[in-house]
Design an enzyme around this catalytic site. Sequence first.
Site, PDB file in Angstrom:
ATOM      1  N   ASN A 108       0.862  -1.179   0.000  1.00 46.47           N
ATOM      2  CA  ASN A 108       0.000   0.000   0.000  1.00 46.47           C
ATOM      3  C   ASN A 108       0.900   1.231   0.000  1.00 46.47           C
ATOM      4  O   ASN A 108       1.511   1.545   1.024  1.00 46.47           O
ATOM      5  CB  ASN A 108      -0.910  -0.030   1.241  1.00 46.47           C
ATOM      6  CG  ASN A 108      -1.797   1.192   1.318  1.00 46.47           C
ATOM      7  OD1 ASN A 108      -1.842   2.015   0.402  1.00 46.47           O
ATOM      8  ND2 ASN A 108      -2.511   1.335   2.429  1.00 46.47           N
ATOM      9  N   GLY A 141       2.617   2.142  10.755  1.00 45.86           N
ATOM     10  CA  GLY A 141       3.552   3.247  10.583  1.00 45.86           C
ATOM     11  C   GLY A 141       4.268   3.652  11.861  1.00 45.86           C
ATOM     12  O   GLY A 141       4.901   4.698  11.931  1.00 45.86           O
ATOM     13  N   HIS A 189      -9.477   0.935   4.959  1.00 46.20           N
ATOM     14  CA  HIS A 189      -8.177   1.112   5.602  1.00 46.20           C
ATOM     15  C   HIS A 189      -8.327   2.025   6.810  1.00 46.20           C
ATOM     16  O   HIS A 189      -9.145   2.943   6.816  1.00 46.20           O
ATOM     17  CB  HIS A 189      -7.164   1.703   4.600  1.00 46.20           C
ATOM     18  CG  HIS A 189      -5.775   1.682   5.151  1.00 46.20           C
ATOM     19  ND1 HIS A 189      -5.309   2.676   5.978  1.00 46.20           N
ATOM     20  CD2 HIS A 189      -4.771   0.775   5.031  1.00 46.20           C
ATOM     21  CE1 HIS A 189      -4.063   2.377   6.344  1.00 46.20           C
ATOM     22  NE2 HIS A 189      -3.719   1.234   5.774  1.00 46.20           N
ATOM     23  N   SER A 226       3.619  -2.193  10.245  1.00 45.23           N
ATOM     24  CA  SER A 226       5.069  -2.215  10.438  1.00 45.23           C
ATOM     25  C   SER A 226       5.715  -3.559  10.070  1.00 45.23           C
ATOM     26  O   SER A 226       6.640  -4.024  10.733  1.00 45.23           O
ATOM     27  CB  SER A 226       5.428  -1.810  11.871  1.00 45.23           C
ATOM     28  OG  SER A 226       5.004  -0.479  12.129  1.00 45.23           O
ATOM     29  N   LYS A 279       0.083   4.190  -0.166  1.00 48.99           N
ATOM     30  CA  LYS A 279      -0.562   5.348   0.478  1.00 48.99           C
ATOM     31  C   LYS A 279      -0.359   6.582  -0.408  1.00 48.99           C
ATOM     32  O   LYS A 279      -0.310   6.456  -1.625  1.00 48.99           O
ATOM     33  CB  LYS A 279      -0.057   5.510   1.912  1.00 48.99           C
ATOM     34  CG  LYS A 279      -0.180   4.202   2.703  1.00 48.99           C
ATOM     35  CD  LYS A 279       0.001   4.352   4.177  1.00 48.99           C
ATOM     36  CE  LYS A 279      -0.194   2.980   4.835  1.00 48.99           C
ATOM     37  NZ  LYS A 279      -0.141   3.020   6.290  1.00 48.99           N
ATOM     38  N   GLU A 335      -6.707   4.435   7.822  1.00 47.14           N
ATOM     39  CA  GLU A 335      -6.583   5.888   7.560  1.00 47.14           C
ATOM     40  C   GLU A 335      -7.878   6.439   6.964  1.00 47.14           C
ATOM     41  O   GLU A 335      -8.247   7.592   7.221  1.00 47.14           O
ATOM     42  CB  GLU A 335      -5.357   6.133   6.675  1.00 47.14           C
ATOM     43  CG  GLU A 335      -4.072   5.961   7.481  1.00 47.14           C
ATOM     44  CD  GLU A 335      -2.932   5.298   6.750  1.00 47.14           C
ATOM     45  OE1 GLU A 335      -2.892   5.318   5.508  1.00 47.14           O
ATOM     46  OE2 GLU A 335      -2.045   4.734   7.444  1.00 47.14           O
ATOM     47  N   GLU A 365      -5.296  -5.044  10.549  1.00 44.18           N
ATOM     48  CA  GLU A 365      -4.257  -4.045  10.780  1.00 44.18           C
ATOM     49  C   GLU A 365      -4.540  -3.311  12.083  1.00 44.18           C
ATOM     50  O   GLU A 365      -5.345  -2.375  12.113  1.00 44.18           O
ATOM     51  CB  GLU A 365      -4.250  -3.021   9.641  1.00 44.18           C
ATOM     52  CG  GLU A 365      -3.986  -3.640   8.285  1.00 44.18           C
ATOM     53  CD  GLU A 365      -3.426  -2.606   7.316  1.00 44.18           C
ATOM     54  OE1 GLU A 365      -2.370  -2.883   6.765  1.00 44.18           O
ATOM     55  OE2 GLU A 365      -4.012  -1.532   7.161  1.00 44.18           O
TER      56      GLU A 365
HETATM   57  O1  LIG Z   1      -1.784  -0.661   4.569  1.00 43.87           O
HETATM   58  C1  LIG Z   1      -0.733  -0.805   5.193  1.00 43.87           C
HETATM   59  C2  LIG Z   1      -0.659  -0.542   6.605  1.00 43.87           C
HETATM   60  O2  LIG Z   1      -1.311   0.619   6.943  1.00 43.87           O
HETATM   61  C3  LIG Z   1       0.678  -0.728   7.216  1.00 43.87           C
HETATM   62  O3  LIG Z   1       1.519   0.376   7.029  1.00 43.87           O
HETATM   63  P1  LIG Z   1       3.041   0.279   7.546  1.00 43.87           P
HETATM   64  O4  LIG Z   1       3.590  -1.005   6.972  1.00 43.87           O
HETATM   65  O5  LIG Z   1       3.723   1.495   7.015  1.00 43.87           O
HETATM   66  O6  LIG Z   1       2.965   0.210   9.044  1.00 43.87           O
END
Ligand SMILES: O=C[C@H](O)COP(=O)(O)O
Length: 248
Positions: free
Chosen positions: A11, A171, A95, A211, A13, A97, A165
């Site tokens: 992802n 993150g 998601h 993460s 983002k 977010e 998640e």
């Molecule tokens: O969609 C992915 C997740 O929000 C994980 O993000 P991250 O690997 O940067 O913690």
Amino acid sequence: MSNRKFFVGGNWKMNGSRSKIDDIVNFMVTGPLDVNTEVVVGCPSIYLDYSRKALPPTIGVAAQNCYKVASGAFTGEISPAMIKDVGVEWVILGHSERRNVFGENDQLVAEKVGHALAEGLKVIACVGELLEERESGKTEEVVFRQTKAIADKVSDWSKVVIAYEPVWAIGTGKTASPQQAQEVHAQLRKWLTDNVSADVASKTRLIYGGSVTAGNCKELAKESDVDGFLVGGASLKPDFVEIINAKA
Ligand SMILES: O=C[C@H](O)COP(=O)(O)O
């Protein structure tokens, strides 16, 4: 050993540019990628077309969101019909977010899932608890509530991957331990058994996000109910190849 194909989603983002995407495509094409892993990358909507054309067909592409109807006066939104029109076959919905920064509730996420599936997209549907929910013992209640809203709109589970998640792990560098991930995945699989069917529970991929790195992916991947990952930050780096190959 399950017969569920390992699934790794990236992802991106709100990151990237055409030149950055060229770099990502380059390390993904160089791989080599485990052929036993299904790979999908989630691109910003403005780069869906560019990414679909740049990536080989063996790598899936996902939108990171879409709206719940096909067209109309919804400024700033994109529809599943548009996503399909540029050859993209997946969408990430719900998601954390979207839920926590943009205020999407269970009902809206569920309506989006229902419409995306009806339009022929495959869906990575995300669930997960906030830190305060985990600390107050509400993890199971929250993920079951989110999953039920989604499940009520699903008729073909072969088109759905569920991403667990935990919001506190996204993150932050605080990965859920393999045991923490396995515990929730096992609860989710039991929920599917009890509320959908044993067949769906045994076939649906439950992937973990939060993460995930090249350093922790192999241990997480050993857990019996962890069928892959949804990777944020590390999907922008060559480490993503190692995560795709976590089971190799
Ligand atoms: O969609 C992915 C997740 O929000 C994980 O993000 P991250 O690997 O940067 O913690």
